[in-house]
Design a protein around this motif. Structure first.
Motif, PDB file in Angstrom:
ATOM      1  N   TYR A  92       0.925  -9.314   0.420  1.00 26.78           N
ATOM      2  CA  TYR A  92       0.759  -7.927   0.839  1.00 26.78           C
ATOM      3  C   TYR A  92       2.007  -7.382   1.530  1.00 26.78           C
ATOM      4  O   TYR A  92       2.785  -8.135   2.115  1.00 26.78           O
ATOM      5  CB  TYR A  92      -0.439  -7.807   1.774  1.00 26.78           C
TER       6      TYR A  92
ATOM      7  N   ARG B 220       4.343  -3.126  -1.529  1.00 21.61           N
ATOM      8  CA  ARG B 220       4.226  -1.722  -1.932  1.00 21.61           C
ATOM      9  C   ARG B 220       4.560  -0.791  -0.774  1.00 21.61           C
ATOM     10  O   ARG B 220       5.202   0.245  -0.955  1.00 21.61           O
ATOM     11  CB  ARG B 220       2.816  -1.440  -2.448  1.00 21.61           C
TER      12      ARG B 220
ATOM     13  N   CYS C 141       0.985   2.759   0.864  1.00 20.54           N
ATOM     14  CA  CYS C 141       1.114   2.023  -0.393  1.00 20.54           C
ATOM     15  C   CYS C 141       1.666   2.852  -1.545  1.00 20.54           C
ATOM     16  O   CYS C 141       1.945   2.323  -2.610  1.00 20.54           O
ATOM     17  CB  CYS C 141      -0.234   1.435  -0.792  1.00 20.54           C
TER      18      CYS C 141
ATOM     19  N   CYS D 270      -5.528  -0.583  -5.389  1.00 21.93           N
ATOM     20  CA  CYS D 270      -5.492  -0.692  -3.933  1.00 21.93           C
ATOM     21  C   CYS D 270      -5.849  -2.112  -3.488  1.00 21.93           C
ATOM     22  O   CYS D 270      -6.814  -2.693  -3.976  1.00 21.93           O
ATOM     23  CB  CYS D 270      -6.463   0.316  -3.314  1.00 21.93           C
TER      24      CYS D 270
END
Length: 221
Positions: free
Chosen positions: A12, A15, A151, A188
């Motif tokens: 994670y 982005r 993001c 997402c």
């Protein structure tokens, strides 16, 4: 320029880095997850320590709670704000937010100004979606992303709307709903990153934020 560091120990944060670096001086730092069972044994590399000490905003996408806690305890007095993007449980959230400059948002695209100049400078560009519609006789000329979700999904939705309605009259009644639904097609990661929430709930929240952004843009057009 505002300096931001994004720290991750897994999949994670990339982005967010790709998006935030377009607005601010941003570093992307990858750390190894701790292998020891004892928090006292966590050691942060010296190079990365120096990178983090020099920033205004630290954003942690670390999923290992001991590493997240170590980062917060280590740098809360060195940086202006720490945004914890991945956390598990209200007890852990309360522990982290015992520091006045630490915030653990339920979802990253809910961030808004809080009255602090540094935090507001960041969230004026990154956080809860905000767009401006440029029309000519009710025909769409352009969409300006005033504030993007971290993001980048706001740009994703805006590009879709621009392509569909380029030079055409907007369907103002249905456009907000359409924008919200398009968000559902963006991959997402928020639910998986949060570790304890329902994915549909997360996407519904993100969808609602984008629906509301386009509704507000129409209302104030």
């Amino acid at each position: 320029m505002l300096k931001v560091a994004i720290v991750t120990d897994g999949p994670y944060g990339d982005r967010a880095f790709d998006n935030i670096k377009n607005e601010f001086d941003t570093a992307f730092i990858k750390l190894e997850q701790p292998s020891s069972m004892f928090m006292d044994d966590i050691e942060l590399p010296e190079k990365e320590i120096k990178q983090i000490e020099d920033v205004n905003i630290l954003i942690t996408y670390t999923t290992h709670p001991d590493l997240t806690l170590e980062l917060v305890e280590r740098f809360a007095d060195n940086v202006d704000w720490i945004i914890v993007a991945a956390w598990k449980g209200d007890g852990f959230k309360n522990q982290l937010e015992s520091h006045d400059n630490v915030i653990c948002p339920y979802i990253m695209c809910e961030l808004e100004e809080n009255g602090d100049p540094i935090f507001d400078k960041f969230t004026s560009d990154i956080g809860k979606p905000k767009v401006l519609l440029k029309l000519d006789d009710d025909k769409l000329k352009d969409i300006v992303v005033l504030r993007s979700s971290p993001c980048g999904s706001t740009t994703f939705v805006s590009e879709y709307i621009k392509e569909k309605y380029a030079g055409k009259e907007l369907d103002k009644d249905n456009l907000p709903t359409e924008a919200g639904l398009k968000l559902q097609h963006y991959p997402c990661r928020a639910a998986k990153m949060r570790l304890f929430t329902d994915e549909e709930c997360k996407k519904e929240m993100a969808s609602g934020f984008h629906r509301d952004a386009f509704q507000e843009a129409i209302t104030h057009e």
